[in-house]
Design a protein around this motif. Structure first.
Motif, PDB file in Angstrom:
ATOM      1  N   ARG A  28       0.876  -1.174   0.000  1.00  0.00           N
ATOM      2  CA  ARG A  28       0.000   0.000   0.000  1.00  0.00           C
ATOM      3  C   ARG A  28       0.912   1.222   0.000  1.00  0.00           C
ATOM      4  O   ARG A  28       1.681   1.427   0.930  1.00  0.00           O
ATOM      5  N   LEU A  29       0.814   2.026  -1.081  1.00  0.00           N
ATOM      6  CA  LEU A  29       1.671   3.197  -1.236  1.00  0.00           C
ATOM      7  C   LEU A  29       0.830   4.463  -1.078  1.00  0.00           C
ATOM      8  O   LEU A  29      -0.111   4.682  -1.837  1.00  0.00           O
ATOM      9  N   SER A  30       1.169   5.274  -0.105  1.00  0.00           N
ATOM     10  CA  SER A  30       0.428   6.507   0.163  1.00  0.00           C
ATOM     11  C   SER A  30       1.070   7.673  -0.566  1.00  0.00           C
ATOM     12  O   SER A  30       2.298   7.772  -0.629  1.00  0.00           O
ATOM     13  N   TYR A  31       0.219   8.544  -1.095  1.00  0.00           N
ATOM     14  CA  TYR A  31       0.721   9.760  -1.727  1.00  0.00           C
ATOM     15  C   TYR A  31      -0.164  10.937  -1.338  1.00  0.00           C
ATOM     16  O   TYR A  31      -1.298  10.771  -0.887  1.00  0.00           O
ATOM     17  N   THR A  32       0.387  12.123  -1.479  1.00  0.00           N
ATOM     18  CA  THR A  32      -0.289  13.359  -1.108  1.00  0.00           C
ATOM     19  C   THR A  32      -0.318  14.289  -2.313  1.00  0.00           C
ATOM     20  O   THR A  32       0.703  14.469  -2.980  1.00  0.00           O
ATOM     21  N   VAL A  33      -1.483  14.867  -2.569  1.00  0.00           N
ATOM     22  CA  VAL A  33      -1.621  15.884  -3.618  1.00  0.00           C
ATOM     23  C   VAL A  33      -1.724  17.231  -2.909  1.00  0.00           C
ATOM     24  O   VAL A  33      -2.655  17.468  -2.145  1.00  0.00           O
ATOM     25  N   HIS A  34      -0.743  18.085  -3.129  1.00  0.00           N
ATOM     26  CA  HIS A  34      -0.704  19.402  -2.497  1.00  0.00           C
ATOM     27  C   HIS A  34      -1.418  20.408  -3.400  1.00  0.00           C
ATOM     28  O   HIS A  34      -0.845  20.896  -4.366  1.00  0.00           O
ATOM     29  N   GLY A  35      -2.656  20.714  -3.048  1.00  0.00           N
ATOM     30  CA  GLY A  35      -3.440  21.653  -3.844  1.00  0.00           C
ATOM     31  C   GLY A  35      -3.626  22.996  -3.175  1.00  0.00           C
ATOM     32  O   GLY A  35      -4.457  23.788  -3.606  1.00  0.00           O
ATOM     33  N   THR A  36      -2.850  23.277  -2.125  1.00  0.00           N
ATOM     34  CA  THR A  36      -3.064  24.508  -1.352  1.00  0.00           C
ATOM     35  C   THR A  36      -2.758  25.768  -2.146  1.00  0.00           C
ATOM     36  O   THR A  36      -3.419  26.781  -1.959  1.00  0.00           O
ATOM     37  N   ASP A  37      -1.783  25.731  -3.020  1.00  0.00           N
ATOM     38  CA  ASP A  37      -1.412  26.929  -3.781  1.00  0.00           C
ATOM     39  C   ASP A  37      -1.900  26.896  -5.225  1.00  0.00           C
ATOM     40  O   ASP A  37      -1.464  27.701  -6.043  1.00  0.00           O
ATOM     41  N   LEU A  38      -2.799  25.973  -5.535  1.00  0.00           N
ATOM     42  CA  LEU A  38      -3.273  25.846  -6.916  1.00  0.00           C
ATOM     43  C   LEU A  38      -4.612  26.550  -7.095  1.00  0.00           C
ATOM     44  O   LEU A  38      -5.465  26.527  -6.213  1.00  0.00           O
ATOM     45  N   LEU A  39      -4.758  27.172  -8.232  1.00  0.00           N
ATOM     46  CA  LEU A  39      -5.983  27.896  -8.554  1.00  0.00           C
ATOM     47  C   LEU A  39      -6.948  27.003  -9.315  1.00  0.00           C
ATOM     48  O   LEU A  39      -6.528  26.069 -10.009  1.00  0.00           O
ATOM     49  N   PRO A  40      -8.247  27.293  -9.197  1.00  0.00           N
ATOM     50  CA  PRO A  40      -9.224  26.537  -9.995  1.00  0.00           C
ATOM     51  C   PRO A  40      -8.892  26.635 -11.482  1.00  0.00           C
ATOM     52  O   PRO A  40      -8.473  27.678 -11.975  1.00  0.00           O
ATOM     53  N   GLY A  41      -9.049  25.537 -12.180  1.00  0.00           N
ATOM     54  CA  GLY A  41      -8.720  25.481 -13.599  1.00  0.00           C
ATOM     55  C   GLY A  41      -7.351  24.885 -13.874  1.00  0.00           C
ATOM     56  O   GLY A  41      -7.019  24.568 -15.012  1.00  0.00           O
ATOM     57  N   THR A  42      -6.553  24.700 -12.842  1.00  0.00           N
ATOM     58  CA  THR A  42      -5.232  24.106 -12.993  1.00  0.00           C
ATOM     59  C   THR A  42      -5.365  22.593 -13.182  1.00  0.00           C
ATOM     60  O   THR A  42      -6.229  21.968 -12.584  1.00  0.00           O
ATOM     61  N   THR A  43      -4.517  22.037 -14.011  1.00  0.00           N
ATOM     62  CA  THR A  43      -4.480  20.597 -14.215  1.00  0.00           C
ATOM     63  C   THR A  43      -3.097  20.084 -13.863  1.00  0.00           C
ATOM     64  O   THR A  43      -2.102  20.568 -14.390  1.00  0.00           O
ATOM     65  N   LEU A  44      -3.049  19.114 -12.972  1.00  0.00           N
ATOM     66  CA  LEU A  44      -1.791  18.441 -12.641  1.00  0.00           C
ATOM     67  C   LEU A  44      -1.757  17.135 -13.423  1.00  0.00           C
ATOM     68  O   LEU A  44      -2.602  16.268 -13.222  1.00  0.00           O
ATOM     69  N   SER A  45      -0.803  17.009 -14.308  1.00  0.00           N
ATOM     70  CA  SER A  45      -0.651  15.781 -15.086  1.00  0.00           C
ATOM     71  C   SER A  45       0.743  15.238 -14.877  1.00  0.00           C
ATOM     72  O   SER A  45       1.706  15.987 -14.784  1.00  0.00           O
ATOM     73  N   GLY A  46       0.837  13.947 -14.802  1.00  0.00           N
ATOM     74  CA  GLY A  46       2.139  13.314 -14.620  1.00  0.00           C
ATOM     75  C   GLY A  46       1.967  11.822 -14.504  1.00  0.00           C
ATOM     76  O   GLY A  46       0.974  11.258 -14.966  1.00  0.00           O
ATOM     77  N   ALA A  47       2.938  11.200 -13.848  1.00  0.00           N
ATOM     78  CA  ALA A  47       2.891   9.746 -13.690  1.00  0.00           C
ATOM     79  C   ALA A  47       3.704   9.327 -12.478  1.00  0.00           C
ATOM     80  O   ALA A  47       4.635  10.010 -12.068  1.00  0.00           O
ATOM     81  N   PHE A  48       3.286   8.196 -11.910  1.00  0.00           N
ATOM     82  CA  PHE A  48       4.104   7.507 -10.928  1.00  0.00           C
ATOM     83  C   PHE A  48       4.974   6.536 -11.712  1.00  0.00           C
ATOM     84  O   PHE A  48       4.478   5.803 -12.563  1.00  0.00           O
TER      85      PHE A  48
END
Length: 133
Positions: free
Chosen positions: A75-95
């Motif tokens: 079981r691998l835990s991850y955190t998405v830090h959205g505190t400084d992101l504005l609406p309309g932003t898209t985070l794209s990537g990969a593990f």
């Protein structure tokens, strides 16, 4: 034992690779702006061969709690830090998974949106005064 040493000397290394099931296989999610989200990935060896490896994220807003894993079920835990992101932003990537005998990529997309009816997070004293009024 002597036969095994001879096989290794000849370059005949035999080992089983784990048949890994990753849940979820791809991640697409809509998140509210201004918050931190905690999520998990599950890795399961279908053929019961123990896994051992490393996992990385290629997006700096998506952080893994531990980069190493081992065992038949992980079981691998991850955190998405959205505190400084504005609406309309898209985070794209990969593990990126590097395991014994294989590599795997798990793509993710997080859409950051404003949620109606939700109070914006309090970041400054002015935000707090606005909430109190």
């Amino acid at each position: 034992m002597k036969e095994r040493i001879g096989q290794i000397a000849r370059g005949e290394i035999k080992y089983e690779k784990p048949d890994v099931l990753v849940e979820p296989g791809a991640i697409t999610e809509t998140l509210a702006a201004g918050y931190v989200y905690h999520r998990e990935l599950m890795l399961v060896s279908r053929n019961k061969v123990p896994m051992r490896g490393l996992i990385y994220s290629n997006c700096r807003q998506v952080e893994l709690s531990d980069s190493q894993f081992s065992g038949n079920r992980c079981r691998l835990s991850y955190t998405v830090h959205g505190t400084d992101l504005l609406p309309g932003t898209t985070l794209s990537g990969a593990f990126l998974l590097v395991m014994n005998g294989s590599e795997r990529e798990i793509p993710f997309t997080f859409e950051i949106s404003a949620v109606e009816g939700m109070q914006a997070p309090i970041r400054t004293i002015e935000d707090f005064v606005g909430l109190a009024e």
